[in-house]
Write a protein that holds these residues in place. Structure first.
Motif, PDB file in Angstrom:
ATOM      1  N   GLY A 277      29.093  49.181  33.027  1.00 13.37           N
ATOM      2  CA  GLY A 277      29.990  48.603  32.348  1.00 13.37           C
ATOM      3  C   GLY A 277      31.064  48.222  33.234  1.00 13.37           C
ATOM      4  N   LEU A 278      30.920  48.527  34.347  1.00  6.89           N
ATOM      5  CA  LEU A 278      31.730  47.799  35.667  1.00  6.89           C
ATOM      6  C   LEU A 278      31.442  46.307  35.960  1.00  6.89           C
ATOM      7  N   SER A 279      32.563  45.585  35.721  1.00 10.54           N
ATOM      8  CA  SER A 279      32.583  44.082  36.201  1.00 10.54           C
ATOM      9  C   SER A 279      32.747  43.851  37.645  1.00 10.54           C
ATOM     10  N   VAL A 280      31.711  43.548  38.348  1.00 11.61           N
ATOM     11  CA  VAL A 280      31.648  43.311  39.716  1.00 11.61           C
ATOM     12  C   VAL A 280      31.737  41.747  40.006  1.00 11.61           C
ATOM     13  N   GLY A 281      32.745  41.612  41.250  1.00  8.61           N
ATOM     14  CA  GLY A 281      32.607  40.069  41.662  1.00  8.61           C
ATOM     15  C   GLY A 281      34.175  39.532  41.424  1.00  8.61           C
ATOM     16  N   PHE A 282      34.093  38.182  41.273  1.00  3.11           N
ATOM     17  CA  PHE A 282      35.436  37.541  41.582  1.00  3.11           C
ATOM     18  C   PHE A 282      35.743  37.276  39.828  1.00  3.11           C
ATOM     19  N   THR A 283      37.132  37.487  39.521  1.00  2.00           N
ATOM     20  CA  THR A 283      37.523  37.372  38.107  1.00  2.00           C
ATOM     21  C   THR A 283      38.406  36.390  38.126  1.00  2.00           C
ATOM     22  N   ASP A 284      37.996  35.735  36.848  1.00  3.43           N
ATOM     23  CA  ASP A 284      38.904  34.418  36.616  1.00  3.43           C
ATOM     24  C   ASP A 284      40.268  35.112  36.135  1.00  3.43           C
ATOM     25  N   PHE A 285      41.506  34.302  36.387  1.00  2.00           N
ATOM     26  CA  PHE A 285      42.671  34.737  35.768  1.00  2.00           C
ATOM     27  C   PHE A 285      43.490  33.691  35.604  1.00  2.00           C
ATOM     28  N   ASN A 286      44.657  34.012  34.831  1.00  2.00           N
ATOM     29  CA  ASN A 286      46.081  33.147  34.697  1.00  2.00           C
ATOM     30  C   ASN A 286      47.140  33.757  35.090  1.00  2.00           C
ATOM     31  N   GLU A 287      47.905  33.113  35.818  1.00  2.00           N
ATOM     32  CA  GLU A 287      49.172  33.731  36.354  1.00  2.00           C
ATOM     33  C   GLU A 287      50.379  32.867  36.053  1.00  2.00           C
ATOM     34  N   ILE A 288      51.464  33.551  35.730  1.00  2.50           N
ATOM     35  CA  ILE A 288      52.765  33.149  35.457  1.00  2.50           C
ATOM     36  C   ILE A 288      53.887  33.701  36.408  1.00  2.50           C
ATOM     37  N   ARG A 289      54.594  32.770  36.969  1.00  3.84           N
ATOM     38  CA  ARG A 289      55.849  33.178  37.819  1.00  3.84           C
ATOM     39  C   ARG A 289      56.936  32.641  37.351  1.00  3.84           C
TER      40      ARG A 289
END
Length: 482
Positions: free
Chosen positions: A407-419
């Protein structure tokens, strides 16, 4: 006795008269005038320049002292939440007129003392960082040395203390030529340092030995291949070009860059007998080339108040996230540690497809904007923000399906970021800035899978719980420019 004294005094007076008469007959030699070369003010290049005595070179000596105090949301007891920074800057600008244009040499030297959150991730420590920030020669249109990247629109006035996702004036080695067309138009082509723009991106969860060298499977029994890109030696500089316009209403620039990604590969793990362990190591990929493009514009708004302006910068990068503002320590969000933020704290140029072994370039797009208003000539406020979307290549992550970590997601994770942030700066006297800034950051991960606390291995998994991370930070700055 009185007679003797009278004779002696009379004799002395006689000698004095004779000597005076002889001296009067000698020619008088006048003292030669002393040459004095006063320092002259040089007005050809702006204020504070003066001529180096005996030359036609104009020199300006300046600098800065900055004191800064910062708070960032901590995520566990081991992390610092406050930090202190003291920075000193000295710069020398020398300019000489020639038949070919101005000959300029510039040096900017900085020394910084950081503690706490400024020294992330080394919690509880302090560090000095002397730095030759800039050192370059300009002659006509030629620029050579360490200078602000020509991908950056250097005429955009930035007032923020924190990090926004755009190419915010990084300094790096470059060799460039600028063509001035008149009427405010110019164009520049440049060869810039590739290593300064390189984002290797090594999630700690995939590092085995303390030496940092990749070893076999981090999760024994799962046969999960490496996804980190291991950079090889640099063989080509980045190619950067821009077209620019500067006018009374503001300025605009269109920038582009090409960036080499050269993969080293990973040697396989060997058994004690020298045999290759299955599913470890991989061959290197051929060199790939990332690229980036960025339009930017600043508009002066004097109808609101004198000095007001607005700017906006957009960036799209494929295989070159550094150009979109994910650079060095600015990769991270606030003080998010590896065990909370995972591999997204290092936005790599590329990743390795865990199933094919191919190099996959990272896609990033961002937009940043700022509005600055002058309440009075000595008091101004800015509101600013940025939005960024990061998508790693296919095969850069996977979900474990068996074993204790299923169930673990391993590796690089896509994401969005707001500042989003704002500040107010008061300048009671020329050259002195007293400012306070607050900024909020939110990160949303795509397709997050709840995980477990794996201790040292947590750097390789997505954070457990909700699908977002929120960070507040504030800074107080006292700055004197001279």
């Amino acid at each position: 006795m009185k007679l003797v004294k009278s004779l002696l005094l009379g004799s002395a007076a006689g000698f004095a008269v004779v000597a005076g008469a002889q001296a009067a007959d000698l020619p008088i030699r006048k003292a030669e005038p002393v040459a004095v070369d006063y320092v002259r003010v040089c007005s050809a290049y702006g204020s504070s320049f003066f001529y180096i005595p005996g030359t036609e070179t104009c020199l300006r000596v300046g600098g800065r002292v900055r004191a800064e105090y910062r708070y960032v949301t901590p995520f566990d007891r081991s992390e610092d939440s406050i930090g202190f920074r003291a920075r000193g800057r000295l710069n020398i600008d020398a300019r000489t007129p020639t038949d070919y244009g101005t000959l300029r040499a510039y040096i900017r030297y900085e020394i910084t003392r950081n503690t706490g959150v400024y020294n992330f991730p080394l919690a509880g420590t302090a560090a000095n960082s002397p730095d030759v920030a800039q050192a370059f020669v300009q002659f006509g249109g030629l620029t050579a040395g360490r200078i602000t990247s020509f991908f950056t629109n250097a005429d955009i006035a930035t007032q923020h203390f924190g990090t926004l996702r755009f190419d915010d004036a990084p300094d790096l080695p470059a060799l460039a030529y600028t063509f001035a067309f008149g009427g405010g138009f110019s164009a520049t082509v440049a060869l810039e340092d590739n290593i300064s723009r390189r984002n290797a991106g090594l999630p700690l969860g995939f590092l085995g030995a303390a030496s940092g060298l990749p070893v076999g499977n981090v999760f024994p029994g799962f046969n999960f291949p490496f996804t980190q890109w291991v950079p090889a030696g640099d063989t080509a500089p980045d190619f950067v070009a821009n077209i620019k316009y500067v006018g009374t209403w503001g300025n605009a620039q269109l920038s582009g860059a090409v960036h080499q990604i050269r993969d080293l590969g990973v040697p396989p793990t060997l058994t004690a007998a020298g045999a290759i362990v299955p599913n470890t190591g991989r061959l290197f990929n051929d060199a790939e080339y990332g690229w980036a493009i960025s339009p930017s514009v600043q508009i002066n708004l004097p109808f609101f108040a004198a000095g007001d302006y607005f700017w906006v910068v957009g960036t799209y990068a494929q295989g070159a996230p550094n150009y979109a503002g994910f650079a060095g320590g600015d990769n991270r969000v606030g003080n998010l540690s590896g065990d909370t933020f995972t591999a997204t704290s290092l936005v790599a140029d590329a990743t390795i497809n865990a199933f094919t072994g191919n190099l996959e370039k990272t896609d990033v797009w961002s937009i940043a904007a700022n509005f600055t208003h002058f309440w009075a000539p000595t008091l101004r406020s800015s509101i600013f923000g940025s939005y960024a979307n990061v998508q790693f290549g296919s095969g850069s992550s996977t979900i474990l399906t068996t074993g204790p970590f299923a169930g673990l997601s391993v590796g690089f994770t896509d994401f969005n970021e707001i500042r989003i942030g704002g500040n107010t700066i008061w300048s009671p006297v020329a050259g002195l800035n007293l400012g306070l800034e607050v900024m909020y950051t939110r990160v949303d991960f795509d397709n997050r899978i709840p995980g477990f606390d794996l201790g040292a291995l947590a750097n390789a998994v997505r954070p457990a719980g909700t699908s977002d991370v929120n960070v507040w930070e504030g800074r107080l700055r006292v700055q004197r420019d001279f």
